[in-house]
Each structure stands twice: as C-alpha cells, then as structure tokens.
Design an enzyme around this catalytic site. Structure first.
Site, short mmCIF file in Angstrom:
data_model
loop_
_atom_site.label_atom_id
_atom_site.label_comp_id
_atom_site.label_asym_id
_atom_site.label_seq_id
_atom_site.Cartn_x
_atom_site.Cartn_y
_atom_site.Cartn_z
N HIS A 1 0.66 -1.23 0.06
CA HIS A 1 0.00 -0.08 0.07
C HIS A 1 0.90 1.29 -0.08
O HIS A 1 0.41 2.16 -0.59
CB HIS A 1 -0.87 -0.11 1.33
CG HIS A 1 -1.99 -0.97 1.23
ND1 HIS A 1 -1.68 -2.42 1.23
CD2 HIS A 1 -3.41 -0.83 1.18
CE1 HIS A 1 -2.84 -3.13 1.28
NE2 HIS A 1 -3.93 -2.41 1.28
N HIS B 1 2.25 -4.07 9.05
CA HIS B 1 3.40 -3.73 8.61
C HIS B 1 4.19 -3.14 9.95
O HIS B 1 3.71 -2.49 10.62
CB HIS B 1 3.62 -3.00 7.47
CG HIS B 1 2.95 -3.60 6.20
ND1 HIS B 1 3.43 -4.34 5.40
CD2 HIS B 1 1.55 -3.30 5.56
CE1 HIS B 1 2.62 -4.81 4.44
NE2 HIS B 1 1.45 -4.25 4.60
#
Length: 271
Positions: A193, A235
């Site tokens: 992303h 993440h």
C-alpha cells in the site's frame, strides 16, 4: 582331594565379601593411582621428540583459537547496529499498532483506519484506471492512463516478488484480507500500500496540473496510507519506509520506459 575342594567352596560361601552386593568393595576406586611396579617397565616404543612441523602447527592453532573466540564473543559493529535497529523497529511498530485488535486502545477507530488503507489498495486503483481508460476519448488522457496502468501492474509484481523472497511477518497477529490475497500482498516487507501510494502520488504530481492545496493533500494521503498499515499491525515502520522508496523507484522506471501515444493506441486497438 575332593574333600579339600569342598572345604574351599564352603569357605567361599561363608565369606560375605564374595556376595554380589559387596563385589564393588573388592574393586579399587576409579580415581586411585595404580600401584607402582618394582620391576622394569614393559618394553615399548619410546616417545619421539616433537618435530619442527608439530611445533609450528601448535603455534598456528594457539594463534587461531583466540581470534575465533573473539569473533563469537564480540560480533561486528555492523551486526550489533543492525540488530539494535531491528529491535527498535519492532518495538516502535508494536507501540504504534493501536488499532491491531478489538481490545486495542484505538479499537473504535479501526474501521476508519482500514478504510484509509483500502484507498491505497491495488484492486480499486487498477479497476478505476481501466474504467477511466475505457471512458477516455483524448489521446493525451489515454497515454497517461496506459502508463499509469503499467506502473500499477509493475508495482503489484514487484511487491509480490519481494514479499515472497523475504517472507517477513508483521509485528502483530493480523491476517491479510481478501483483497490482499488478490494482489498477493500477504507478507509484511515491503508494504504494498505504501509503495503504491508513493508511486501514484508522484505520478499525479508529475503529470497532472494540480493546485497547491491538492498537492499537499495528495502527499498527506500517501503518508496516511502508510501510517494506517502500521496502526492495524500489518507492517513494521521499516516496511512502510521501504515501500515508499520502492514506489519512487518504480515511478522513475516508468518514466524511463514511458510509452508514447502511438504505442498506447496500438495496445488499446489490440485489446
């Protein structure tokens, strides 16, 4: 003769030290020194004096062993620095994962944070680019959209390949969504992303004429997408920063292989 043998057997039976439980008392202890023999030692090969080669080999071993021990006890500065940065990255990523679960401190904002992350997903961007490409009627618009589609496909393949190679897990237990499986964005490093948001924002800033407020909002959107992936525990911080760097390099690569209007028209007609 038979009478003497029977008397000897009777004497052995009467001796309690010959019983099985007392046999160990008759044996000398293991650490006891052997009795010295009064006679000459058994004749055998006399020990040979060490040669010059043996002395050199022992000196080499004595010089090598301390160095190996130092290498094991004192790792290199690069290894210490890398492990320290990795520990800091994991600790800070877990602290920032405030929306990782239902019991998290910011669990009420989890839906909104996930929605911000979806705005940087590959499936909506590819679908929207194809839809705009079909609706576009100008050559300049089709050229920009075709190159944007190329950049998005390059981003998905690059991120999926690196993630499959590194296979780094996220800081917290957060399973990928259905859209993540579609784009093969399963592992943590790098953040897909973040790379997509950085690449798209840089692409728009370079090829679209935008006002200053819109440019600032575009940069803030890319930063919010990266931060949202850390807040939901998918993440690490270094994953997001690496994703931003990969997205920038992808943009530079697309600029180098930029497809002209004629090439884009040929691809559109073939499609």
């Amino acid at each position: 003769m038979p009478a003497s043998q029977s008397r000897a057997r009777a004497r052995d039976r009467s001796n309690v030290l010959n019983r099985a439980e007392f046999l160990s008392l008759n044996q000398p202890p293991k650490g006891a020194p052997e009795p010295r023999s009064s006679g000459r030692k058994a004749s055998g090969p006399s020990p040979q004096p060490p040669g010059p080669g043996d002395g050199a080999r022992e000196r080499r071993q004595s010089q090598q062993l301390p160095e190996e021990d130092c290498m094991q006890l004192n790792p290199s500065f690069k290894g210490i620095a890398f492990n320290s940065l990795l520990a800091i990255d994991i600790c800070m990523s877990k602290r920032l994962g405030v929306c990782a679960g239902r019991a998290a401190s910011w669990a009420s904002a989890r839906s909104m944070v996930k929605l911000i992350g979806i705005t940087g997903h590959g499936v909506p961007w590819i679908g929207g680019t194809i839809l705009c490409l079909v609706k576009s009627s100008t050559l300049a618009g089709q050229e920009v959209l075709m190159n944007l589609l190329l950049a998005l496909l390059l981003d998905i393949m690059t991120v999926a390949g690196v993630q499959k190679l590194i296979k780094r897990r996220g800081p917290l237990e957060s399973s990928p969504s259905f859209l993540d499986y579609l784009t093969m964005d399963v592992y943590a490093f790098p953040a897909g992303h973040a790379s997509r948001a950085a690449m798209v924002s840089k692409f728009f800033l370079s090829h679209l004429v935008l006002a200053v407020p819109l440019r600032v909002l575009l940069v803030l959107w890319a930063l919010c997408v990266g931060l949202s992936r850390v807040m939901i525990g998918r993440h690490h911080i270094t994953d997001v920063l690496s994703g931003f760097a990969i997205g920038y390099f992808q943009f530079r690569l697309v600029e180098l292989v930029w497809m002209s209007s004629n090439t884009c028209q040929m691809l559109i007609s073939a499609w």
